[in-house]
Design an enzyme around this catalytic site. Structure first.
Site, PDB file in Angstrom:
ATOM      1  N   GLU A 170    -148.584  18.991 113.507  1.00 49.18           N
ATOM      2  CA  GLU A 170    -149.241  19.470 112.332  1.00 49.18           C
ATOM      3  C   GLU A 170    -150.550  20.322 112.808  1.00 49.18           C
ATOM      4  O   GLU A 170    -150.784  21.092 111.538  1.00 49.18           O
ATOM      5  CB  GLU A 170    -149.606  18.156 111.675  1.00 49.18           C
ATOM      6  CG  GLU A 170    -148.351  17.353 110.914  1.00 49.18           C
ATOM      7  CD  GLU A 170    -148.352  15.897 110.903  1.00 49.18           C
ATOM      8  OE1 GLU A 170    -149.331  15.507 110.594  1.00 49.18           O
ATOM      9  OE2 GLU A 170    -147.237  15.450 110.595  1.00 49.18           O
ATOM     10  N   SER A 213    -140.316   9.277 113.595  1.00 54.23           N
ATOM     11  CA  SER A 213    -139.461   8.257 113.015  1.00 54.23           C
ATOM     12  C   SER A 213    -139.147   7.276 113.711  1.00 54.23           C
ATOM     13  O   SER A 213    -138.357   6.491 113.456  1.00 54.23           O
ATOM     14  CB  SER A 213    -138.297   8.866 112.165  1.00 54.23           C
ATOM     15  OG  SER A 213    -138.673   9.957 111.570  1.00 54.23           O
ATOM     16  N   GLY A 269    -141.832  12.161 110.282  1.00 56.89           N
ATOM     17  CA  GLY A 269    -141.890  11.812 108.928  1.00 56.89           C
ATOM     18  C   GLY A 269    -140.454  12.031 108.112  1.00 56.89           C
ATOM     19  O   GLY A 269    -140.697  11.903 106.852  1.00 56.89           O
TER      20      GLY A 269
END
Ligand code: PEP
Length: 252
Positions: free
Chosen positions: A99, A212, A173
């Site tokens: 990110e 995840s 995610g």
């Protein structure tokens, strides 16, 4: 051959308020009342609560930052230095999260400078790498990941001060994970690069898998060769879920 100490690390991203202390306290209870987990446990909350988490966290739960600036101090409005993180009680810092790479245009060279700043401040640097879905589909996963590993580790980094986190961008995610075979292939390639670079000491560098990870898939993913723990986003926000992932390192 030395082996790496495993770690389960939680990245809270831009989530967490003073009231989130209840999750830290709940996790501390679970770690002390449950059977001993054979791994280190790290939480990386947002900057605003690092100091209070570090002040009250039992030694069993390490506290880290999610990013740091390359400089120790100066005119960098809104940034936080590694020295400030260390001063707040952090022992680790994540650098090069996808990110940050995507949202802030961070290159591997910048990530190496951040890792270097982290090491200079006495922190352990958790260096993130991982391919996008397009890169995987094009068959470039290993090239991308290995070039990120090579360029993101500072030249003078000691093996015992770094951790690598392999996080396929498309798995973060999304609820999607690579097959265990794909995880094994990438982790083996990273291990090979670390051993080439550090010889024997390269086998003691933890390589975390991230993307995840949930209580339901943690044991399977953590059981893959060369996977020495997890970097967990969403499922680290609730103590019960995070503890369910830590279960992968409990025998009873
Ligand atoms: C992460 O952001 O590092 C991450 C692994 O997120 P999630 O567990 O939510 O996929």
């Amino acid at each position: 051959m030395t082996t790496a100490r495993s770690m389960v690390a939680g990245n809270w991203k831009m989530n967490g308020l003073k009231e989130s202390h209840e999750q830290l306290d709940a996790l501390a209870d679970m770690l002390t009342t449950g059977s001993e987990a054979d791994c280190d446990v790290l939480l990386c909350p947002p900057y605003t609560i690092i100091a209070s988490f570090a002040a009250t966290s039992p030694t069993r739960i390490l506290i880290g930052g999610q990013d740091c600036h390359t400089n120790v101090s100066g005119a960098h409005t809104g940034d936080v230095s590694a020295e400030m993180l260390a001063d707040s009680g952090a022992s680790h810092v994540i650098v090069g999260h996808s990110e940050r790479r995507a949202d802030h245009g961070e290159s591997s060279e910048l990530v190496a400078q951040k890792a270097s700043a982290a090491l200079a401040a006495g922190l352990v640097a958790i260096i993130c790498v991982g391919e996008t879905e397009a890169e995987r589909d094009a068959g470039n996963t290993l090239d991308v990941v290995l070039s990120q590993v090579a360029a993101s580790i500072p030249a003078d980094a000691a093996a015992d001060r770094i951790i690598i986190a392999y996080e396929p961008v498309w798995a973060i995610g999304t609820g999607r994970t690579p097959t265990t075979g794909d995880v094994a292939e990438v982790h083996a390639a990273i291990r090979g690069a670390l051993v080439d670079r550090y010889q024997e000491a390269g086998s003691s560098i933890a390589i975390l898998y991230g993307g995840s990870v949930k209580p339901a898939n943690a044991s399977e993913l953590m059981g893959v060769e060369n996977v020495n723990g997890a970097l967990v986003g969403g499922a680290s926000l609730k103590a019960a879920d995070f503890n369910g992932i830590i279960d992968a390192y409990r025998t009873t």
